[in-house]
Design a protein around this motif. Structure first.
Motif, PDB file in Angstrom:
ATOM      1  N   GLU A 275      -3.193   5.676   3.711  1.00 27.32           N
ATOM      2  CA  GLU A 275      -4.255   5.362   4.676  1.00 27.32           C
ATOM      3  C   GLU A 275      -4.365   3.852   4.866  1.00 27.32           C
ATOM      4  O   GLU A 275      -4.472   3.355   5.999  1.00 27.32           O
ATOM      5  CB  GLU A 275      -5.587   5.947   4.210  1.00 27.32           C
ATOM      6  N   ASP A 276      -4.346   3.108   3.752  1.00 22.56           N
ATOM      7  CA  ASP A 276      -4.385   1.644   3.854  1.00 22.56           C
ATOM      8  C   ASP A 276      -3.124   1.113   4.541  1.00 22.56           C
ATOM      9  O   ASP A 276      -3.189   0.164   5.331  1.00 22.56           O
ATOM     10  CB  ASP A 276      -4.515   1.015   2.461  1.00 22.56           C
TER      11      ASP A 276
ATOM     12  N   LEU B 299       0.743  11.316   5.567  1.00 17.90           N
ATOM     13  CA  LEU B 299      -0.638  11.808   5.632  1.00 17.90           C
ATOM     14  C   LEU B 299      -0.732  13.149   6.368  1.00 17.90           C
ATOM     15  O   LEU B 299      -1.825  13.673   6.576  1.00 17.90           O
ATOM     16  CB  LEU B 299      -1.520  10.774   6.339  1.00 17.90           C
TER      17      LEU B 299
ATOM     18  N   SER C  20       2.289   1.916  -3.311  1.00 20.04           N
ATOM     19  CA  SER C  20       1.267   2.453  -4.220  1.00 20.04           C
ATOM     20  C   SER C  20       0.782   3.833  -3.777  1.00 20.04           C
ATOM     21  O   SER C  20      -0.201   4.353  -4.331  1.00 20.04           O
ATOM     22  CB  SER C  20       0.073   1.487  -4.279  1.00 20.04           C
ATOM     23  N   ARG C  21       1.432   4.390  -2.728  1.00 24.72           N
ATOM     24  CA  ARG C  21       1.099   5.695  -2.171  1.00 24.72           C
ATOM     25  C   ARG C  21      -0.307   5.743  -1.579  1.00 24.72           C
ATOM     26  O   ARG C  21      -0.926   6.795  -1.484  1.00 24.72           O
ATOM     27  CB  ARG C  21       1.300   6.803  -3.220  1.00 24.72           C
ATOM     28  N   ASN C  22      -0.794   4.583  -1.171  1.00 25.49           N
ATOM     29  CA  ASN C  22      -2.077   4.520  -0.471  1.00 25.49           C
ATOM     30  C   ASN C  22      -1.765   4.457   1.024  1.00 25.49           C
ATOM     31  O   ASN C  22      -1.819   3.411   1.667  1.00 25.49           O
ATOM     32  CB  ASN C  22      -2.856   3.283  -0.924  1.00 25.49           C
TER      33      ASN C  22
ATOM     34  N   ALA D  83       0.833  -1.207   0.000  1.00 28.54           N
ATOM     35  CA  ALA D  83       0.000   0.000   0.000  1.00 28.54           C
ATOM     36  C   ALA D  83       0.866   1.255   0.000  1.00 28.54           C
ATOM     37  O   ALA D  83       0.583   2.234  -0.715  1.00 28.54           O
ATOM     38  CB  ALA D  83      -0.922  -0.011   1.213  1.00 28.54           C
TER      39      ALA D  83
ATOM     40  N   THR E 232       4.011   6.395   7.700  1.00 29.30           N
ATOM     41  CA  THR E 232       2.776   6.569   6.919  1.00 29.30           C
ATOM     42  C   THR E 232       1.977   7.756   7.450  1.00 29.30           C
ATOM     43  O   THR E 232       1.386   8.503   6.669  1.00 29.30           O
ATOM     44  CB  THR E 232       1.904   5.301   6.962  1.00 29.30           C
TER      45      THR E 232
END
Length: 260
Positions: free
Chosen positions: A215-216, A251, A211-213, A208, A247
Motif C-alpha cells: 500500500e505504501d 494487493l 518490506s512487503r508494504n 516499501a 504493487t
C-alpha cells in the motif's frame, strides 16, 4: 592594394564560415562592409553566419541594411530565407508556449531544412521532449555538447531527456554540469529539485515493496508519477506505471493493475 582589402577580408570570412568560426566570419564581414558598404557578398555572408549562430533577427536586420545599400534584387533570396526562418522560429516558440508541441515540432523541423543553428536544433529538442520523445533529443544534445562543452542549455535538455528516459543518475550528473556552467540557471535548478524528489519517492517505493508494504509502495509510486509529470509517451511514465501496477497486483486490485 587598399582597394583589395575588403576582398581579402571577405575571403578570410569565407574560410572562417567553412570552419564554423562564425564569430570571425561576422567580424571580417563587418570590417569589409565598413570599407565597402555595397559589397553584396559581404552582406550575404554576414547574414548566413548570423543565421548559423542562431541570431535570426539580427540576420534579417543585417539584410535590411544590405538592401538599403545594394538594392533588393541582389539579396532577395537571402531576405526570403531570413524572414521565413524568423517566422518559423517565432511560431514554433509560440506553439510550444501554448502547449502544442506537435505544431512546434513542425516549425522547428522546417527551420532545420535551411540551417543547422544550435538554437533551432535545441528548439526541436524542446518540442520533442514535450511529446516524450527522447532518442533524437539525446543524440542532438550529445552532438551540441561535443561541439561546445560550455553549452549549458544543451546540458539541461540532455538531463531532461535522460530524466524522461528514467536514467535519473545521469540526469543528475548533467544538471550538476549545467549548474557549474551557470549557477543561476533557473530551469536547471527546478529540474534538479524534481529529479531529487522523484529519486526519494522511487527509493521509498522500492523500500516499501521490499518490506512487503505494498500500500505504501503504491502511494509512493503515485507521488512519483505526480512529481515526474512526464509526457505520457516518455519511457519514465511507462516505467512508473509498470512498477505501480506490480504493487496493485500484489494487493489484488486487478482493475488498477490493468489500468496502469
Amino acid at each position: 592594394m587598399n582597394d583589395q582589402v575588403p576582398t581579402y577580408r571577405l575571403n578570410r570570412a569565407a574560410t572562417s564560415f567553412m570552419t564554423a568560426d562564425y564569430d570571425s566570419c561576422i567580424d571580417d564581414c563587418a570590417d569589409a562592409l565598413r570599407l565597402d558598404p555595397a559589397l553584396v557578398k559581404a552582406h550575404k555572408r554576414l547574414a548566413k553566419a548570423l543565421i548559423e549562430r542562431g541570431e535570426l533577427e539580427k540576420a534579417a536586420a543585417a539584410l535590411d541594411a544590405g538592401v538599403a545599400a545594394c538594392g533588393g534584387e541582389v539579396l532577395a533570396e537571402e531576405v526570403r530565407t531570413a524572414t521565413q526562418l524568423c517566422e518559423w522560429q517565432r511560431e514554433g516558440e509560440l506553439a510550444l508556449e501554448q502547449g502544442n508541441a506537435t505544431l512546434a515540432r513542425t516549425f522547428f523541423a522546417n527551420a532545420l531544412q535551411k540551417t543547422s543553428a544550435v538554437r533551432c536544433r535545441l528548439s526541436l529538442v524542446r518540442a520533442e521532449l514535450a511529446l516524450g520523445l527522447c532518442d533524437r533529443a539525446l543524440r542532438t544534445t550529445r552532438e551540441v555538447i561535443k561541439q561546445d562543452a560550455n553549452a549549458s542549455e544543451a546540458y539541461v535538455l540532455r538531463a531532461l531527456a535522460l530524466f524522461y528516459s528514467a536514467d535519473l543518475d545521469q540526469a543528475h550528473k548533467h544538471l550538476k554540469a549545467a549548474l557549474r556552467l551557470d549557477p543561476d540557471d533557473a530551469e536547471a535548478g527546478r529540474t534538479m529539485k524534481k529529479v531529487r524528489k522523484l529519486e526519494r519517492h522511487v527509493d521509498a517505493a522500492k523500500q516499501a515493496a521490499f518490506s512487503r508494504n505494498f500500500e505504501d509502495a503504491a502511494r509512493e509510486y503515485t507521488q512519483a508519477l505526480e512529481t515526474a509529470s512526464a509526457p505520457p509517451h516518455a519511457p519514465l511514465s511507462a516505467s512508473l506505471y509498470a512498477d505501480r501496477a506490480a504493487t496493485w497486483l500484489r494487493l489484488k486490485d486487478f482493475d488498477a493493475t490493468l489500468k496502469d
